[in-house]
Design a protein around this motif. Sequence first.
Motif, short mmCIF file in Angstrom:
data_model
loop_
_atom_site.label_atom_id
_atom_site.label_comp_id
_atom_site.label_asym_id
_atom_site.label_seq_id
_atom_site.Cartn_x
_atom_site.Cartn_y
_atom_site.Cartn_z
N GLU A 486 0.83 -1.21 0.00
CA GLU A 486 0.00 0.00 0.00
C GLU A 486 0.86 1.25 0.00
N PHE A 487 1.98 1.18 0.69
CA PHE A 487 2.88 2.33 0.70
C PHE A 487 3.47 2.56 -0.69
N ILE A 488 3.91 1.48 -1.33
CA ILE A 488 4.45 1.60 -2.69
C ILE A 488 3.39 2.18 -3.62
N LEU A 489 2.17 1.71 -3.47
CA LEU A 489 1.07 2.19 -4.31
C LEU A 489 0.85 3.69 -4.12
N ARG A 490 0.89 4.15 -2.87
CA ARG A 490 0.69 5.59 -2.61
C ARG A 490 1.78 6.43 -3.26
N ILE A 491 3.02 5.97 -3.18
CA ILE A 491 4.13 6.73 -3.77
C ILE A 491 4.02 6.75 -5.29
N ILE A 492 3.67 5.60 -5.87
CA ILE A 492 3.54 5.54 -7.34
C ILE A 492 2.43 6.47 -7.81
N GLN A 509 12.86 9.07 -1.53
CA GLN A 509 13.10 8.43 -0.25
C GLN A 509 12.68 9.31 0.93
N LYS A 510 12.55 10.61 0.67
CA LYS A 510 12.07 11.50 1.73
C LYS A 510 10.65 11.13 2.16
N ASP A 511 9.93 10.43 1.29
CA ASP A 511 8.56 9.99 1.61
C ASP A 511 8.54 8.66 2.35
N PHE A 512 9.70 8.03 2.51
CA PHE A 512 9.75 6.70 3.11
C PHE A 512 9.72 6.80 4.64
N VAL A 513 8.59 7.16 5.19
CA VAL A 513 8.44 7.24 6.65
C VAL A 513 7.18 6.48 7.06
N THR A 520 9.24 -5.30 12.99
CA THR A 520 9.97 -5.57 14.23
C THR A 520 11.39 -6.05 13.95
N ASP A 521 11.79 -6.04 12.70
CA ASP A 521 13.11 -6.52 12.33
C ASP A 521 13.91 -5.35 11.77
N GLU A 522 14.46 -5.49 10.60
CA GLU A 522 15.21 -4.39 10.01
C GLU A 522 14.26 -3.29 9.56
N ASN A 523 14.79 -2.10 9.35
CA ASN A 523 13.97 -0.95 9.02
C ASN A 523 13.17 -1.16 7.74
N SER A 524 11.92 -0.75 7.74
CA SER A 524 11.06 -0.94 6.56
C SER A 524 11.58 -0.21 5.33
N LYS A 525 12.32 0.86 5.55
CA LYS A 525 12.89 1.57 4.39
C LYS A 525 13.81 0.65 3.61
N ILE A 526 14.62 -0.13 4.33
CA ILE A 526 15.55 -1.05 3.67
C ILE A 526 14.77 -2.10 2.89
N LYS A 527 13.69 -2.60 3.49
CA LYS A 527 12.87 -3.60 2.81
C LYS A 527 12.28 -3.03 1.53
N LEU A 528 11.84 -1.79 1.61
CA LEU A 528 11.22 -1.16 0.45
C LEU A 528 12.25 -0.95 -0.66
N ILE A 529 13.43 -0.53 -0.30
CA ILE A 529 14.48 -0.32 -1.29
C ILE A 529 14.82 -1.65 -1.97
N LYS A 530 14.90 -2.73 -1.19
CA LYS A 530 15.17 -4.05 -1.77
C LYS A 530 14.07 -4.44 -2.75
#
Length: 540
Positions: A486-492, A509-513, A520-530
């Motif tokens: 849903e986050f990816i969809l909003r940015i697109i 990436q400024k919108d990646f908040v 609960t694991d690694e930061n969601s920003k990293i997951k999104l970039i991957k």
Amino acid sequence: MIDRIKSLSDFFNKENENPSSNINPTLFQKYSLFKKWLISNGAIFTKNLDFPYTFGPFNLIGCKSLSDINENESILLIPKKLMIISKELLYLNEYIEDIEDDLYEDTDMSTLYLTLHLCLELDNKNSFFRPYFDLILFNHNYLDDFTEENLNFFEEDDNIIISIKQTLDELDELYNVIKEGKYFKTITKKNFFFCYSQVVSRQFYIDKNCTALIPLADLLNHNNLMVHYELYDSENYVFKYTDSFTVSSDINKDIIPTYIKEYPKNDIDSIKEIKPFNINNINNSTESEDNVNINDNDYFSISTSKGERIDKGKQVFNNYYNGGNKYLLKNYGFCLIDNKYDYTLINFNIEKGKDIYLDKYLEIVFGKKYKTNSDPFYNILKIKIFFNEANFFLVKYFRFFYFYESVKDIKQYVNYKFDIDLEISFIQLSIERLKLKYNCNKINELDELENELFNNKEKINCFKVNALIYRITQKRNILHQIDLLEFILRIIIKYKKEIKCYKDLLLYQKDFVNISRYDTDENSKIKLIKFIIKSHNFVS
């Protein structure tokens, strides 16, 4: 949710006071004898490890660190004389001669040899391993938890229930073969299941064809840290095998390379500490992992890896397997609330006979994710929603069937270039499919399950706790995936005119908040970039 999950994880791993009062007095005495037996036979662990201590509401017995254990530092060393090695149980070759042909081709012979050895030797009062066997006899048989009553805790989750029952059925069949052997007439099903459960939850892989029971090493409880299992030749200062013995995860994580340590060659009784060794000054053996020989001067070593450390007073963990909660539950009887390797399996049924080329296309596009099913009408596409990564195959699946079913031209899929409007549709379809899997009519179910854990911490049985954790993580994986998509969809949609490919998302990436409520694991920003990078590789 993040704080609640962390609190619950800490609760299950918190050290309890006065272990001598939390452990059966007879068992506590046996631990003292076991410790003396280890030291007198050359085990090295006094610098940074002590046991037994109890942790969590169920007084799980484990080990703790007496001092800080830094990265690339040894936790313990166990000499060969204290190891029970499957390929050295040669007397069993004759014992299974009359039933060998009845064993299934996929029978794990290493596990079977260790199981049968325990069945035959566990009550041997004169055994050299008596102090070790005495602890095993006090241990819980996790297979006893797989009752119909306990399986009801999973409610309608047929996936885990079927998997557990299949495990029990396979063991039943194996026992029926074993009891026909002339040397195994006295082995009861109860004893066989008990010994099997001890072996599979304790054994370490020495090479691809050999496992071993290693006293003390099997007292370390499981967590998701990276540790190294190595065979160290103390006479020649070489490691005989320098890859991690941990079974590889099915998410294809890179294995962290082994970092070399120095172990003193002087008299064992005088060894007080184990120091790091310069990797450039050691010559490692290139012995094949298919057949690792274990000599009398060899030690089995467990050490922390690069980037891992254990603080003084904390529980010292081992890593059984970098896998999901389903694997941990059916093979060891427990699962983790914060398992970063966990996943939820989404099955898509593909109608057989719809098109003679469809199977070939799916095999090429999805590879091993596309399975031939025994169902006469459907094959199955299995997509795993991992806790620690966004899943691009969902989007890919709907993109594929858009061109196959709607456009009816698979060549357009093969030659497809990024189309912002179509990608929006594909992501929307993925989200809708996931929400259907989660069942929007029970939107508060996750909170209800978590509240049951928090409000009944000391009132419910251990297996129910694990069943609740399993159900929570299965649903959390789906919800986390929905949040990411849903986050990816909003940015697109927000930058629709500027985005010409997935990698263009990285410009914003400024919108990646606040990407996900469930991270609960690694930061969601990293997951999104991957996700973005992986998606770009599929669609240029």
